[in-house]
Design an enzyme around this catalytic site. Structure first.
Site, PDB file in Angstrom:
ATOM      1  N   ASN A  12     -12.568 -40.101 -18.578  1.00  0.00           N
ATOM      2  CA  ASN A  12     -12.949 -39.463 -19.848  1.00  0.00           C
ATOM      3  C   ASN A  12     -12.324 -40.335 -20.931  1.00  0.00           C
ATOM      4  O   ASN A  12     -11.124 -40.292 -21.158  1.00  0.00           O
ATOM      5  CB  ASN A  12     -12.388 -38.051 -19.862  1.00  0.00           C
ATOM      6  CG  ASN A  12     -12.831 -37.203 -21.025  1.00  0.00           C
ATOM      7  OD1 ASN A  12     -12.207 -36.186 -21.314  1.00  0.00           O
ATOM      8  ND2 ASN A  12     -13.894 -37.574 -21.730  1.00  0.00           N
ATOM      9  N   ASN A  63     -16.705 -36.078 -31.777  1.00  0.00           N
ATOM     10  CA  ASN A  63     -17.603 -36.314 -30.657  1.00  0.00           C
ATOM     11  C   ASN A  63     -18.306 -37.656 -30.850  1.00  0.00           C
ATOM     12  O   ASN A  63     -18.275 -38.243 -31.933  1.00  0.00           O
ATOM     13  CB  ASN A  63     -18.630 -35.188 -30.542  1.00  0.00           C
ATOM     14  CG  ASN A  63     -17.977 -33.853 -30.258  1.00  0.00           C
ATOM     15  OD1 ASN A  63     -17.137 -33.741 -29.368  1.00  0.00           O
ATOM     16  ND2 ASN A  63     -18.346 -32.832 -31.020  1.00  0.00           N
ATOM     17  N   CYS A  72      -9.607 -31.589 -27.823  1.00  0.00           N
ATOM     18  CA  CYS A  72      -9.980 -32.568 -26.799  1.00  0.00           C
ATOM     19  C   CYS A  72      -8.759 -32.755 -25.908  1.00  0.00           C
ATOM     20  O   CYS A  72      -7.819 -33.472 -26.273  1.00  0.00           O
ATOM     21  CB  CYS A  72     -10.413 -33.884 -27.433  1.00  0.00           C
ATOM     22  SG  CYS A  72     -10.984 -35.102 -26.226  1.00  0.00           S
ATOM     23  N   ASN A 149     -12.821 -25.189 -28.808  1.00  0.00           N
ATOM     24  CA  ASN A 149     -14.242 -25.528 -28.848  1.00  0.00           C
ATOM     25  C   ASN A 149     -14.959 -24.572 -27.894  1.00  0.00           C
ATOM     26  O   ASN A 149     -14.339 -23.973 -27.016  1.00  0.00           O
ATOM     27  CB  ASN A 149     -14.476 -27.003 -28.483  1.00  0.00           C
ATOM     28  CG  ASN A 149     -13.756 -27.414 -27.206  1.00  0.00           C
ATOM     29  OD1 ASN A 149     -13.217 -26.591 -26.479  1.00  0.00           O
ATOM     30  ND2 ASN A 149     -13.735 -28.692 -26.914  1.00  0.00           N
TER      31      ASN A 149
END
Length: 264
Positions: A12, A63, A72, A149
């Site tokens: 990631n 993003n 994040c 989120n």
């Protein structure tokens, strides 16, 4: 000229910009240009490090499409590792738009971050209407969770069999989620292990996601499918999620890949 670091947690991947001296934030066009994997640097999310008033630093996340994200998890772990190595500290506090998050050296090269309490109230996730967040009225009976989120978590018998390329975007833009949503596909292996596939809001399929891993474990524990301490197997490796009384703790590896300068 914009100096940056390239980092990742289990594949990631992130661009990290240290703006503690300037306080500057990139515009959406610059973020999107840097995110292009063919003409830019390429990343799943971008994180900016800013001075922190009530923390060691403040983080702002974007993003890949240039939109903001309040959380994040893997990027938070990467930045925490960088700042701890820089200062020699074993723990620190990082402010985000979601909460002030505690981070610590977990030993053996691992970094642990408390992602804060999960958001279970429909209005704060947010959803478009008052619904039972444990059973959304959507085919597949998903769970809604907020981790700074929004998330939509599905439980399936075989995570690998689902066509995430089409399933992900169709649900990211579901009308029940006014701010769009991350989509998690979970296969329960045992009471302390799951397999997770991820569609990230504004990015697409990713090899890992900290906030998605946290949301998946919260959803599984709420359904009674697992306990609260769970190994999460993502395509990029394994994270350990521990939903404690003080928040959802996430532990895993990080990598600082290279430093560069953006000349776009």
């Amino acid at each position: 000229m914009l100096p940056f670091m390239k980092m990742h947690g289990l594949g990631n991947d992130f661009v990290v910009i240290d703006s503690r001296r300037t306080g500057a934030l990139p515009d959406a066009a610059t973020v999107a240009a840097m995110a292009d994997r063919h003409r830019g640097v390429g990343f799943d999310q971008l994180a900016v490090i800013l001075p922190g008033d009530n923390a060691d630093a403040r983080l702002v996340f974007y993003n890949a499409d240039g939109s903001f994200s309040a959380a994040c998890g893997n990027a938070t772990r990467c930045v925490a590792r960088h700042l701890m190595e820089e200062s020699g500290a074993r723990s620190l506090r990082l402010a985000t738009d979601h909460a002030v998050l505690a981070a610590e050296d977990a030993g053996q090269g691992l970094t642990r971050v408390n992602m804060g309490a999960p958001v279970l109230d429909w209005a704060k996730i947010p959803l478009a209407e008052d619904l039972d967040t444990l059973h959304l009225p959507i085919d597949g009976d998903p769970v809604a969770t907020g981790m700074g989120n929004p998330h939509m978590t599905f439980f399936v018998a075989d995570a690998a069999a689902l066509d995430l390329e089409s399933f992900g975007p169709a649900h990211e833009h579901h009308p029940l989620y006014p701010q769009r949503t991350n989509v998690e596909i979970v296969q329960v292996v045992s009471s302390d292990e799951i397999i997770l596939r991820i569609w990230e809001r504004g990015t697409g399929i990713t090899l890992a996601s900290g906030s998605c891993s946290c949301a998946a474990v919260v959803a599984a524990a709420r359904r009674g499918l697992t306990g609260r301490r769970v190994r999460v197997n993502v395509p990029g490796g394994m994270l350990e999620i521990d939903w404690r009384a003080d928040g959802v703790w996430m532990t895993g590896p990080t990598a600082h890949v290279f430093d560069g300068v953006w000349r776009g």
